[in-house]
Design a protein around this motif. Structure first.
Motif, short mmCIF file in Angstrom:
data_model
loop_
_atom_site.label_atom_id
_atom_site.label_comp_id
_atom_site.label_asym_id
_atom_site.label_seq_id
_atom_site.Cartn_x
_atom_site.Cartn_y
_atom_site.Cartn_z
N VAL A 3 0.85 -1.19 0.00
CA VAL A 3 0.00 0.00 0.00
C VAL A 3 0.89 1.24 0.00
CG1 VAL A 3 -1.73 1.33 1.26
CG2 VAL A 3 -1.86 -1.17 1.24
N ASN A 4 0.65 2.13 -0.94
CA ASN A 4 1.39 3.39 -1.01
C ASN A 4 0.68 4.42 -0.15
OD1 ASN A 4 3.80 4.15 -2.08
ND2 ASN A 4 3.03 4.62 -4.11
N GLY A 5 1.06 4.54 1.13
CA GLY A 5 0.40 5.47 2.04
C GLY A 5 0.64 6.91 1.68
N VAL A 6 1.88 7.22 1.28
CA VAL A 6 2.24 8.56 0.80
C VAL A 6 2.94 8.36 -0.53
CG1 VAL A 6 3.53 10.68 1.26
CG2 VAL A 6 2.51 9.41 3.17
N MET B 246 -5.44 15.96 -0.09
CA MET B 246 -4.84 14.67 -0.40
C MET B 246 -5.91 13.65 -0.78
SD MET B 246 -1.66 14.05 2.23
CE MET B 246 -1.11 12.62 1.24
N GLN B 247 -5.52 12.78 -1.70
CA GLN B 247 -6.37 11.67 -2.11
C GLN B 247 -5.47 10.52 -2.56
OE1 GLN B 247 -8.82 12.35 -5.62
NE2 GLN B 247 -10.44 11.05 -4.81
N ASP B 248 -5.72 9.33 -2.02
CA ASP B 248 -4.94 8.14 -2.39
C ASP B 248 -3.43 8.37 -2.25
OD1 ASP B 248 -7.32 6.80 -3.04
OD2 ASP B 248 -7.29 7.58 -5.09
N GLY B 249 -3.04 9.05 -1.18
CA GLY B 249 -1.62 9.24 -0.89
C GLY B 249 -0.97 10.40 -1.61
N ARG B 250 -1.71 11.04 -2.51
CA ARG B 250 -1.13 12.12 -3.30
C ARG B 250 -1.75 13.47 -2.95
NH1 ARG B 250 -0.92 9.65 -9.48
NH2 ARG B 250 0.41 7.86 -9.02
#
Length: 337
Positions: free
Chosen positions: A18-21, A214-218
């Protein structure tokens, strides 16, 4: 003051990676209040915890006050963290210790001599408005009072940065406002840089100078709070703003309108001028107001009005052009019948 460059935080879970950030870069200026907004799972808490390395980034750099925290060794990192205070949604006070002892604990952990602790704790209690609660226990305090203790504890070692992790989410609206006023006071009087994360746009509107969504780490949108409220670029940002500034009009009202319906946005001092009344006086156009308000963000007015324009097409076009020339933005949201 705070520079985040190409930051990534990857978590390995049973279901996969999972790409948290996800490759986040942000700059937070000294002395400002910076808000990070997003729904649960957007990555905002992970990003905040990376700033003081409670979460170590997978890659990227975090620079605070000129120090690259990702390159510091354990003791130097511990010293750097003393200048980064943090407060949480659930306070995390020690229930067996009094208010005084909870704050003093932070000073003891920083090896402040005992003789100086008492004076410092009393200064902090006065600052957060709890001088009369020094000897009571957390169980005897309201939620707002507990958060004030947590803020005093976070300020104990004179930090230059204060990180706020959903600091008002567990509080009622009145208490939230009082805590936000306290944070604003701390920012102004101590020149402490504040980074706060929240899913509540009212919080950002109340005290932040700049913000990121932020949304989905971005980070999908970034800028001054005023400009983002005035001209949101993404659907998610518009959704967040609609929770604070809503202009929903019943469908039946739209059906009754024969002329075009326009949304007029006035920024800054123009919001206080009589542009609409001037327009209706100068052109053969009648205005039917359907909705409108003037919001104040960072003490600047932002006016948004929805209205039906009735008259000859040529006169309506002239009226719209006139409004645009008065530095307003006009969006036709329904053409006339």
């Amino acid at each position: 003051m705070i520079s985040i460059q190409n930051l990534n935080k990857i978590y390995k879970t049973k279901s996969g990676v999972v790409n948290g950030v996800d490759n986040v870069s942000l700059e937070v200026k000294k002395g400002e209040i910076f808000g990070i907004v997003g729904y649960s799972g957007a990555g905002k808490s992970s990003l905040l915890r990376c700033i003081n390395l409670l979460e170590r980034p997978t890659s990227g750099r975090i620079t605070v006050d000129g120090l690259d925290l990702t390159k510091l060794r354990r003791e130097n990192l511990r010293q750097a963290r003393l200048k980064i205070g943090m407060i949480f949604q659930h306070f995390y006070l020690i229930s067996q210790k009094t208010v005084f002892e909870n704050i003093a604990f932070a000073l003891k952990a920083a090896n402040m001599p005992q003789a100086k602790r008492k004076k410092r704790v009393e200064e902090l209690l006065k600052m957060v408005g709890l001088a009369d609660k020094r000897d009571v226990y957390p169980s005897q305090l309201s939620g707002g009072q507990k958060q004030r203790v947590a803020i005093a504890r976070a300020l104990a070692n004179n930090p230059t940065v204060l990180l706020c992790d959903e600091a008002t989410s567990a509080l009622d609206p009145t208490t939230t406002k009082s805590i936000l006023n306290l944070l604003k006071k701390i920012n102004q009087e101590l020149n402490i840089t504040i980074v706060l994360i929240t899913h509540e746009m009212n919080v950002v509107k109340e005290i932040c100078h700049r913000m990121a969504i932020m949304q989905d780490g971005r980070v999908i949108e970034e800028g001054s709070v005023y400009e983002i409220f005035a001209k949101p670029q993404t659907d998610l940002t518009k959704e967040f703003i609609s929770s604070v500034v809503s202009f929903d009009i019943p469908e039946a009202i739209y059906k009754e309108c024969e002329g075009p319906i326009v949304k007029v946005t006035f920024r800054g001092t123009v919001a206080g001028e009589g542009v609409i009344s001037d327009t209706l006086q100068q052109f053969q156009v009648k205005g039917n107001f359907l909705h409108g308000s003037i919001e104040y963000i960072q003490d600047l007015p932002l006016g948004i009005f929805i209205m039906e324009l009735r008259g000859q097409k040529e006169e309506i076009h002239k009226a719209i052009s006139y409004i645009k020339n008065r530095e307003a933005e006009v969006e036709v949201i329904q053409h006339g019948l």
